[in-house]
Write an enzyme that holds these catalytic residues in place. Sequence first.
Site, short mmCIF file in Angstrom:
data_model
loop_
_atom_site.label_atom_id
_atom_site.label_comp_id
_atom_site.label_asym_id
_atom_site.label_seq_id
_atom_site.Cartn_x
_atom_site.Cartn_y
_atom_site.Cartn_z
N PHE A 77 26.51 31.50 49.20
CA PHE A 77 26.50 32.95 49.20
C PHE A 77 25.66 33.56 48.10
CE2 PHE A 77 29.84 32.02 51.98
CZ PHE A 77 29.79 33.05 52.91
N GLY A 78 25.13 32.71 47.24
CA GLY A 78 24.31 33.28 46.19
C GLY A 78 24.54 32.55 44.88
N VAL A 113 25.50 32.52 40.74
CA VAL A 113 26.41 33.16 39.80
C VAL A 113 25.82 33.07 38.39
CG1 VAL A 113 28.77 33.24 38.94
CG2 VAL A 113 28.32 32.43 41.26
N GLY A 147 26.46 28.84 38.34
CA GLY A 147 26.95 28.28 39.59
C GLY A 147 26.12 28.79 40.73
N ASP A 180 38.18 29.56 52.72
CA ASP A 180 37.32 28.55 52.11
C ASP A 180 37.94 28.02 50.82
OD1 ASP A 180 35.16 26.86 52.00
OD2 ASP A 180 33.83 28.31 51.04
#
Length: 934
Positions: free
Chosen positions: A614-615, A617, A610, A729
């Site tokens: 934010f980055g 996974v 994923g 969120d």
Amino acid sequence: MVRSSLLWCLLVSTCLFTSSSAQAPGFVSLDCGGAELFTDELGLKWTPDDHLIYGETANISVSNETRTQYTTTLRHFPADSRKYCYTLNVTSRNRYLVRATFLYGNFDNNNVYPKFDISLGPTHWATIVISDASIVEVEEMIFLALSPTISVCLSNATTGQPFISTLELRQLNGSMYYTQFEDRFYLSVSARINFGADSEAPVRYPDDPYDRIWESDLLKKANYLVDVADGTMRVSTAMPVDTASNDRPPQKVMQTAVVGTNGSLTYRLNLDGFPGFGWAFTYFAEIEDLAADESRKFRLVLPGQPDLSKAIVNIKENAQGPYRVYEPGYPNISLPFVLSFRFAKTADSSKGPILNALEVSKYVQKSDGSLDATVIADVASLYPSAEWAEEGGDPCLPSPWSWLECNTDTQPRIVTVKLSRMNLTGNIPSDLGKLTGLVELWLDGNSFTGPIPDFSRCPNLQIIHLESNQLAGGLPSSLAKLPNLRELYVQDNLLSGTIPSGLLSKDLNFNYSGNINLRGSGDKRKQLGVIIGSSVGATVLLIATIVSCIFMCKGKKEMKKKKASAELINHPLPIQRVASSLSDAHGEAAHCFTLSEIEEATKKFEKRIGSGGFGIVYYGKMKDGKEIAVKVLASNSYQGKREFTNEVTLLSRIHHRNLVQFLGYCQEDGRNMLVYEYMHNGTLKEHLYGVVPRDRRIGWIKRLEIAEDAARGIEYLHTGCVPAIIHRDLKTSNILLDKHMRAKVSDFGLSKLAVDGTSHVSSIVRGTVGYLDPEYYISQQLTEKSDVYSFGVILLELMSGQEAISNESFGVNCRNIVQWAKMHIDNGDIRGIIDPALAEDEYSLQSMWKIAEKALLCVKPHGSMRPSMSEVLKDIQDAIRIEKETSETRGGVSDEFSRSSAQSSSMNMMGMMDLAGTENFVSIDDSVLHPTPR
Ligand SMILES: *[C@@H]1O[C@H](CO)[C@@H](O)[C@H](O)[C@H]1NC(C)=O
Ligand SMILES: *[C@@H]1O[C@H](CO)[C@@H](O)[C@H](O)[C@H]1NC(C)=O
């Protein structure tokens, strides 16, 4: 179930009857939505229903047939889960006819034909189904009054809004309509027909002193008096007909009839409400002048009921002469929905059969209503000026009063009383202690004085909220004996004396702070309780200061203690536990993984599952076989070390079975990583409209369960953590599904402290298009209600299987699911938004409505108008209950869960896992952000 009458005689100016006679006593004629008193052409005196505090009035304009144009009024009510009642005074042990009429007239300019229920007290009376905007639907019920009032309630709108045009009460006389079943059954009128009528107009008041409506046999409507035998002739007379007593049809009805000149009279009609047992009577009078040698003898022929054909009507003999009424009938007969009947002359009769009038009513079994009806009515009567005390009808049936919840027994009991912050004064009504089924009692935030009443007769009581009143006296020791009590809030009262020791030793959320004169009793542990309890404000401040930025949730310790318990308490940490978790707060640090550990587990970040703002996974598997998801934060996503440390500290304090478990972090080589448990079934997003094939999408009940799980997780963030945590969120890609298809909320990267004591925190607007609370966007003031908004969007996605934002799905000028769904739901067109992947027999519209209504509340423009997560959770649970009940009756569909979970867990979702934000992530300057484009 609905009889309709084309002629709206009530207000039609062409009605010819005028009457100067005084109106019969015992008549009540309510002109719903009307503004003034008036007397109509029939001499009926109409009063407006302006005493009603609920609903809104509307004027309609209906062109009836061709000529008559008239306006009239109605009152309509919100299409919500409540009931709206009229209460009418009656005299006990008298019989009455109550009549309600409904003329839709497109009052809401929606052209959605409403469908809703009406009830008489707790008894379901009829389902009103409007099928033509200009046809009046009429319902009549005959009943024996057994109490001084009756109520007529509207509820359960499945389409459109419930409304009512008129409500009429007519007192009957003497033994009219007596039946031996009247204590347990009402009579719902299915047919009352005037044969041989001279026009389509019904006969009613003043011809009928009781204002029964005798419908004309010339009326044209579907399945009404068809299959008429050849040779049927209409006859009438101007001669008076001796009706002997008033309870028979009025003379005007008996002066006309049909005659079967070929020897038979046949008719077929639909009997609304049937099949069932009913009351059926026929009325005959000889109104032709028969010669001395002529006779009229005939018998009734009912298909399948040969026994009924034996009796012969010999009209002259039976009525003891011409122009007199003879009324044979059946006080209890089983009748079908489609009734065909025939009157056939006997061989020795010279004339064919005659029929003047007919009445058929269905027995409707009365509901006994709530067992607590009297007790709670006594409580409500103490507050004569309060709106909530005037809701009317049965407290539980067909739906409970807005401040009550009831169980589902046939004779329901009240389980919850919610009267928080209602400005109530005086003593707490001691009658509340007679509600023996009571589970929750919420009386907090009122101005109650006096003692806490005795609740020893309520063994099921679990939750008592009496805080923030002015209650005095001691805490009754009987409270300690309540076997199921788990929450007792009495803080901020004027209570005094000694706390019963049983309460302190109980496993209980117990808050008694702010009662200056309330003392514990002796031993050390309890003294601690008193100290903490009596200085709660100071303690909170102190703790807040000591712990500064440290978040405290009900932590691991308690989780372990209550591991088996399925239920997590939804309320802020009681003060005694805050104290005890202080040490936890210091002792419990986030686990720190080494980079080499992570690299080994992820095989040097081999499998990407994923990515988002934010980055990225990655999938990993620890040496011990535990699967993990590693979120490698993009270097620019945190201002610096401090923010990262904050998040890690936060994450390590949050434990809930509906939140993705945070396992630890790694901070090496300038890289920040967060380690979570691995969720096998990926995100909710892909199950709704992602790669999962349509026919394998999750069913409705499973969706509800996912919503319930997610709501629990969010509710915990809002209420189970001190201070509260706002997710910021929420979206379907942040709801993850485990092996068993249980949902957990993920990604607290955006969560910020909601500073205790103030209702909002301000920070840069963050969120995802389509889910972002418009109020937050405009004001930049973040509250829990912003999460509620996002959750409302998720509910709409669950119902519809549509993405929150779409360029194609919602038609022109609409990209937004909220706007689209609201338009459909407001129009009563719920089917228009239900996911076509859901088979129609696998969900109940009732639970869909429940969720739809809640979702629309969640996405109200202002946070203050939105419900709390706890309220949302409750409705989801109600919907699940409805769904389970209906699927039991549907049968065979209730294995939805096992089926869909088995399918889904066999699928490989790993590639789609979206643990960190999404591509949709936006910043404030994004011009497409506005969530409700106009
Ligand atoms: C009518 O008759 C049936 C069968 O004989 C009986 O079961 C029923 O209780 C009676 N009364 C009503 C109101 O249905
Ligand atoms: C309670 O009283 C206040 C002030 O009179 C009023 O604003 C508020 O609406 C009342 N609340 C209820 C529930 O009646």
